[in-house]
Design a protein around this motif. Sequence first.
Motif, PDB file in Angstrom:
ATOM      1  N   GLU A  28      37.010  38.005  47.742  1.00 49.56           N
ATOM      2  CA  GLU A  28      38.623  38.016  47.887  1.00 49.56           C
ATOM      3  C   GLU A  28      39.018  38.799  46.415  1.00 49.56           C
ATOM      4  O   GLU A  28      39.905  39.846  46.453  1.00 49.56           O
ATOM      5  CB  GLU A  28      39.298  36.789  48.077  1.00 49.56           C
ATOM      6  CG  GLU A  28      39.120  36.233  49.215  1.00 49.56           C
ATOM      7  CD  GLU A  28      39.558  36.913  50.446  1.00 49.56           C
ATOM      8  OE1 GLU A  28      40.491  37.531  50.477  1.00 49.56           O
ATOM      9  OE2 GLU A  28      38.643  37.283  51.239  1.00 49.56           O
ATOM     10  N   GLU A  29      38.456  38.596  45.439  1.00 49.78           N
ATOM     11  CA  GLU A  29      39.097  39.295  44.092  1.00 49.78           C
ATOM     12  C   GLU A  29      38.447  40.770  44.279  1.00 49.78           C
ATOM     13  O   GLU A  29      39.255  41.581  43.998  1.00 49.78           O
ATOM     14  CB  GLU A  29      38.033  38.771  42.894  1.00 49.78           C
ATOM     15  CG  GLU A  29      39.014  37.260  42.642  1.00 49.78           C
ATOM     16  CD  GLU A  29      38.106  36.724  41.323  1.00 49.78           C
ATOM     17  OE1 GLU A  29      37.047  37.282  40.860  1.00 49.78           O
ATOM     18  OE2 GLU A  29      38.280  35.520  41.139  1.00 49.78           O
ATOM     19  N   LEU A  30      37.319  40.974  44.520  1.00 53.57           N
ATOM     20  CA  LEU A  30      36.710  42.553  45.089  1.00 53.57           C
ATOM     21  C   LEU A  30      37.496  43.101  45.908  1.00 53.57           C
ATOM     22  O   LEU A  30      37.942  44.288  45.696  1.00 53.57           O
ATOM     23  CB  LEU A  30      35.199  42.492  45.407  1.00 53.57           C
ATOM     24  CG  LEU A  30      34.326  41.860  44.289  1.00 53.57           C
ATOM     25  CD1 LEU A  30      32.891  41.806  44.872  1.00 53.57           C
ATOM     26  CD2 LEU A  30      34.398  42.972  43.020  1.00 53.57           C
ATOM     27  N   LYS A  31      38.041  42.691  47.131  1.00 58.01           N
ATOM     28  CA  LYS A  31      38.868  42.916  47.928  1.00 58.01           C
ATOM     29  C   LYS A  31      40.312  43.535  47.356  1.00 58.01           C
ATOM     30  O   LYS A  31      40.523  44.603  47.562  1.00 58.01           O
ATOM     31  CB  LYS A  31      39.150  42.247  49.152  1.00 58.01           C
ATOM     32  CG  LYS A  31      37.994  42.122  50.325  1.00 58.01           C
ATOM     33  CD  LYS A  31      38.155  41.113  51.349  1.00 58.01           C
ATOM     34  CE  LYS A  31      37.423  41.197  52.340  1.00 58.01           C
ATOM     35  NZ  LYS A  31      37.426  40.094  53.534  1.00 58.01           N
ATOM     36  N   GLN A  33      40.731  44.159  44.294  1.00 54.89           N
ATOM     37  CA  GLN A  33      40.643  45.134  43.265  1.00 54.89           C
ATOM     38  C   GLN A  33      40.240  46.602  43.986  1.00 54.89           C
ATOM     39  O   GLN A  33      40.820  47.600  43.509  1.00 54.89           O
ATOM     40  CB  GLN A  33      39.325  44.950  42.368  1.00 54.89           C
ATOM     41  CG  GLN A  33      38.847  45.888  41.492  1.00 54.89           C
ATOM     42  CD  GLN A  33      37.645  45.528  40.656  1.00 54.89           C
ATOM     43  OE1 GLN A  33      36.631  44.650  40.861  1.00 54.89           O
ATOM     44  NE2 GLN A  33      37.190  46.251  39.596  1.00 54.89           N
ATOM     45  N   ASN A  34      39.683  46.457  45.033  1.00 55.69           N
ATOM     46  CA  ASN A  34      39.419  47.468  45.951  1.00 55.69           C
ATOM     47  C   ASN A  34      40.525  48.043  46.315  1.00 55.69           C
ATOM     48  O   ASN A  34      40.860  49.445  46.204  1.00 55.69           O
ATOM     49  CB  ASN A  34      38.449  47.117  47.112  1.00 55.69           C
ATOM     50  CG  ASN A  34      38.056  48.493  47.727  1.00 55.69           C
ATOM     51  OD1 ASN A  34      37.889  49.470  47.317  1.00 55.69           O
ATOM     52  ND2 ASN A  34      37.743  48.435  49.087  1.00 55.69           N
ATOM     53  N   GLN A  35      41.542  47.359  46.680  1.00 55.85           N
ATOM     54  CA  GLN A  35      42.674  47.958  47.367  1.00 55.85           C
ATOM     55  C   GLN A  35      43.639  48.492  46.000  1.00 55.85           C
ATOM     56  O   GLN A  35      44.420  49.327  46.237  1.00 55.85           O
ATOM     57  CB  GLN A  35      43.694  46.717  48.083  1.00 55.85           C
ATOM     58  CG  GLN A  35      44.881  47.009  48.614  1.00 55.85           C
ATOM     59  CD  GLN A  35      44.491  48.114  49.661  1.00 55.85           C
ATOM     60  OE1 GLN A  35      43.806  47.949  50.391  1.00 55.85           O
ATOM     61  NE2 GLN A  35      45.391  49.314  49.401  1.00 55.85           N
ATOM     62  N   ARG A  36      43.837  47.659  44.944  1.00 52.52           N
ATOM     63  CA  ARG A  36      44.242  48.472  43.863  1.00 52.52           C
ATOM     64  C   ARG A  36      43.713  49.790  43.335  1.00 52.52           C
ATOM     65  O   ARG A  36      44.333  50.643  43.066  1.00 52.52           O
ATOM     66  CB  ARG A  36      44.194  47.548  42.365  1.00 52.52           C
ATOM     67  CG  ARG A  36      45.080  46.367  42.675  1.00 52.52           C
ATOM     68  CD  ARG A  36      45.012  45.469  41.161  1.00 52.52           C
ATOM     69  NE  ARG A  36      43.840  45.045  40.847  1.00 52.52           N
ATOM     70  CZ  ARG A  36      43.172  43.974  41.054  1.00 52.52           C
ATOM     71  NH1 ARG A  36      43.778  43.161  41.898  1.00 52.52           N
ATOM     72  NH2 ARG A  36      42.099  43.619  40.713  1.00 52.52           N
ATOM     73  N   LEU A  37      42.499  49.889  43.539  1.00 54.63           N
ATOM     74  CA  LEU A  37      41.779  51.225  43.226  1.00 54.63           C
ATOM     75  C   LEU A  37      42.266  52.350  44.132  1.00 54.63           C
ATOM     76  O   LEU A  37      42.435  53.485  43.993  1.00 54.63           O
ATOM     77  CB  LEU A  37      40.207  50.971  42.930  1.00 54.63           C
ATOM     78  CG  LEU A  37      39.691  50.112  41.864  1.00 54.63           C
ATOM     79  CD1 LEU A  37      38.432  49.834  42.049  1.00 54.63           C
ATOM     80  CD2 LEU A  37      40.173  51.130  40.667  1.00 54.63           C
ATOM     81  N   LYS A  38      42.085  51.742  45.400  1.00 56.57           N
ATOM     82  CA  LYS A  38      42.663  52.751  46.729  1.00 56.57           C
ATOM     83  C   LYS A  38      44.051  53.149  46.458  1.00 56.57           C
ATOM     84  O   LYS A  38      44.444  54.268  46.594  1.00 56.57           O
ATOM     85  CB  LYS A  38      42.446  52.042  47.995  1.00 56.57           C
ATOM     86  CG  LYS A  38      41.147  51.839  48.475  1.00 56.57           C
ATOM     87  CD  LYS A  38      41.041  51.288  49.653  1.00 56.57           C
ATOM     88  CE  LYS A  38      39.660  50.920  50.355  1.00 56.57           C
ATOM     89  NZ  LYS A  38      39.779  50.512  51.794  1.00 56.57           N
ATOM     90  N   ASP A  39      44.949  52.328  45.733  1.00 56.62           N
ATOM     91  CA  ASP A  39      46.172  52.767  45.794  1.00 56.62           C
ATOM     92  C   ASP A  39      46.305  53.668  44.425  1.00 56.62           C
ATOM     93  O   ASP A  39      47.030  54.527  44.515  1.00 56.62           O
ATOM     94  CB  ASP A  39      47.213  51.401  45.373  1.00 56.62           C
ATOM     95  CG  ASP A  39      47.111  50.645  46.553  1.00 56.62           C
ATOM     96  OD1 ASP A  39      47.026  51.160  47.693  1.00 56.62           O
ATOM     97  OD2 ASP A  39      47.678  49.325  46.551  1.00 56.62           O
ATOM     98  N   ASN A  41      43.953  55.502  43.457  1.00 56.78           N
ATOM     99  CA  ASN A  41      43.402  56.785  43.828  1.00 56.78           C
ATOM    100  C   ASN A  41      44.337  57.636  44.655  1.00 56.78           C
ATOM    101  O   ASN A  41      44.423  58.635  44.306  1.00 56.78           O
ATOM    102  CB  ASN A  41      42.079  56.717  44.719  1.00 56.78           C
ATOM    103  CG  ASN A  41      41.485  57.762  44.946  1.00 56.78           C
ATOM    104  OD1 ASN A  41      41.187  58.920  44.124  1.00 56.78           O
ATOM    105  ND2 ASN A  41      40.772  57.845  46.123  1.00 56.78           N
TER     106      ASN A  41
END
Length: 69
Positions: A28-31, A33-39, A41
């Motif tokens: 869940e934390e990685l998801k 973080q992944n969403q934050r990085l996508k945003d 980007n």
Amino acid sequence: MSLEVLEQLEAKVQTAVDNIALQKMEIEELKAQNQRLKDENQQLRNDHQAWQERLRALLGKMDQMADAV
């Protein structure tokens, strides 16, 4: 089955359950973080595109000035 073997099995099962719970939390934390990085980007792509458009506009003005001379 002896009580000792049953207790060992119970301990292993509990360890497995705890590990699974920790891994789910990590996922869940990685998801997130992944969403934050996508945003981030996407924002950087938008910024890059805006800079390119501004640069093209400036170059166009310079070309117009060069043609006028």
